[in-house]
Enzyme design. Structure first.
Site, PDB file in Angstrom:
ATOM      1  N   ASN A  15      -2.084   6.946  -2.524  1.00  0.00           N
ATOM      2  CA  ASN A  15      -3.294   6.704  -1.736  1.00  0.00           C
ATOM      3  C   ASN A  15      -4.042   5.465  -2.227  1.00  0.00           C
ATOM      4  O   ASN A  15      -5.264   5.484  -2.391  1.00  0.00           O
ATOM      5  CB  ASN A  15      -4.222   7.928  -1.786  1.00  0.00           C
ATOM      6  CG  ASN A  15      -5.371   7.817  -0.779  1.00  0.00           C
ATOM      7  OD1 ASN A  15      -5.206   7.256   0.296  1.00  0.00           O
ATOM      8  ND2 ASN A  15      -6.545   8.327  -1.156  1.00  0.00           N
ATOM      9  N   ASN A  16      -3.312   4.388  -2.431  1.00  0.00           N
ATOM     10  CA  ASN A  16      -3.958   3.169  -2.902  1.00  0.00           C
ATOM     11  C   ASN A  16      -3.004   1.995  -2.748  1.00  0.00           C
ATOM     12  O   ASN A  16      -1.788   2.181  -2.583  1.00  0.00           O
ATOM     13  CB  ASN A  16      -4.361   3.302  -4.373  1.00  0.00           C
ATOM     14  CG  ASN A  16      -5.480   2.343  -4.751  1.00  0.00           C
ATOM     15  OD1 ASN A  16      -5.939   1.540  -3.945  1.00  0.00           O
ATOM     16  ND2 ASN A  16      -5.920   2.426  -5.998  1.00  0.00           N
TER      17      ASN A  16
ATOM     18  N   HIS B  81       0.866  -1.183   0.000  1.00  0.00           N
ATOM     19  CA  HIS B  81       0.000   0.000   0.000  1.00  0.00           C
ATOM     20  C   HIS B  81       0.899   1.229   0.000  1.00  0.00           C
ATOM     21  O   HIS B  81       1.746   1.394   0.874  1.00  0.00           O
ATOM     22  CB  HIS B  81      -0.916   0.030   1.223  1.00  0.00           C
ATOM     23  CG  HIS B  81      -1.887   1.177   1.194  1.00  0.00           C
ATOM     24  ND1 HIS B  81      -3.172   1.064   0.700  1.00  0.00           N
ATOM     25  CD2 HIS B  81      -1.749   2.478   1.574  1.00  0.00           C
ATOM     26  CE1 HIS B  81      -3.781   2.231   0.784  1.00  0.00           C
ATOM     27  NE2 HIS B  81      -2.939   3.104   1.313  1.00  0.00           N
ATOM     28  N   CYS B  82       0.716   2.088  -1.001  1.00  0.00           N
ATOM     29  CA  CYS B  82       1.578   3.262  -1.167  1.00  0.00           C
ATOM     30  C   CYS B  82       0.813   4.531  -0.800  1.00  0.00           C
ATOM     31  O   CYS B  82      -0.152   4.884  -1.494  1.00  0.00           O
ATOM     32  CB  CYS B  82       2.084   3.345  -2.602  1.00  0.00           C
ATOM     33  SG  CYS B  82       3.132   4.785  -2.914  1.00  0.00           S
ATOM     34  N   PRO B  83       1.206   5.236   0.256  1.00  0.00           N
ATOM     35  CA  PRO B  83       0.494   6.478   0.609  1.00  0.00           C
ATOM     36  C   PRO B  83       0.659   7.578  -0.426  1.00  0.00           C
ATOM     37  O   PRO B  83      -0.192   8.466  -0.535  1.00  0.00           O
ATOM     38  CB  PRO B  83       1.132   6.875   1.946  1.00  0.00           C
ATOM     39  CG  PRO B  83       2.472   6.209   1.956  1.00  0.00           C
ATOM     40  CD  PRO B  83       2.292   4.937   1.195  1.00  0.00           C
TER      41      PRO B  83
END
Length: 316
Positions: free
Chosen positions: A179-180, A174-176
């Site tokens: 945002n996904n 999950h990559c901030p």
């Protein structure tokens, strides 16, 4: 009597195939907004893929990181155009580098938007019901898995994301910054995002360093519409930004390409031994970017044609 994991508890399957639900459990509160833009686009006469939905994760940290990413790209565009290119450079130099940088920036932002707003491959929440399990046509003694957090039938190579609160097929991480989650459906766009950010970082570094050296040699005469101190600050911050994001994105790009070519996601490389038959490097690339190879591999506006879905990616 065979015990089977269900969506709302533990089931027992008898020889006659009867399934009994013993306990109940509901998934946690949803954190994703899914919007179908088809009716709206049709009313406006806009082209929109049938059934294509927008996916948005309600995570304040991710939203802040995404907006910050857009601001950094916008800052680089501002400095490149209005500090270095437009004032005091030849028309040919300004046109060529301005168009190139704007093209790369547009592709980077578009890739970011596609990564952020595309369903990464989520399993429907709460789908592990008695009816859905019966639809799978399981053989006697066959075992399926359910996720106790989102209460869904969990296919092989799916992992639960605590931010999206869903199981994601072939979840890498999950990559901030986007945002996904990065998963089966949006990995192509994330790879393109890292690639284009790296390219604009290298381009910006080249122009910023060249401009800075040139201005020092000319004793800051004719070096833009800003004062020498302001121009220096703009250039130094752009060089720092280019170095930081250039290094970060080239590492991410390399790790993603390595994961694709090895047919093993980041989570799988850390937690699991491969229980699936791995594809060759070329087939793995085509499973992410589409089949057959074409220039659309490098376009965030093109949805990859994957072909027949593998059996382990079943959903109900």
């Amino acid at each position: 009597m065979d015990e089977v994991e269900s969506g709302y508890g533990t089931m027992h399957e008898t020889g006659a195939g009867k399934i009994i639900v013993k306990s109940a459990r509901r998934p946690a509160e949803d954190t994703v907004v899914i919007v179908d833009c088809t009716p709206f686009c049709k009313r406006l006469g806009l082209m929109w893929p049938e059934g294509q939905q927008l996916w948005f994760v309600k995570d304040i940290c991710g939203v802040i990181c995404a907006v910050f990413t857009w601001m950094l790209v916008g800052y680089a565009e501002f400095v490149v155009l209005f500090v270095m290119l437009i004032p005091g450079t030849s028309a040919v130099y300004a046109t060529v580098h301005g168009l190139l940088f704007t093209f790369l920036s547009t592709m980077a932002v578009s890739s970011h938007m596609r990564t952020m707003l595309t369903d990464p491959g989520a399993i429907p929440r709460g789908n592990a019901t008695k009816e859905n399990i019966m639809k799978l046509g399981l053989k006697e003694g066959q075992v399926i898995f359910k996720c106790p957090k989102c209460v869904s039938i969990k296919p092989e190579r799916a992992h639960h994301c605590s931010v999206c609160r869903r199981c994601i097929r072939k979840m890498d991480h999950h990559c901030p910054w986007v945002n996904n989650c990065i998963g089966e459906n949006n990995q192509k766009y994330f790879v393109l995002f890292t690639m284009y950010i790296f390219l604009i970082s290298v381009h910006a570094l080249y122009m910023a360093i060249s401009h800075f050296i040139g201005c020092i040699g000319q004793e800051w005469r004719g070096c833009g519409g800003f004062s020498p101190p302001a121009t220096t600050v703009f250039l130094i911050f752009l060089i720092f930004e280019g170095l930081l994001f250039g290094i970060f994105t080239v590492i991410m790009f390399g790790s993603q390409m390595q994961a694709i070519c090895s047919d093993e996601t980041g989570i799988e490389s850390l937690k699991e031994h491969a229980t699936w038959e791995k594809k060759s490097r070329w087939l793995s690339l085509k499973s992410v970017f589409g089949h057959p190879f074409s220039f659309t591999w490098f376009s965030p506006f093109s949805t990859p044609r994957i072909g027949k879905t593998e059996s382990y990616l079943y959903t109900v």
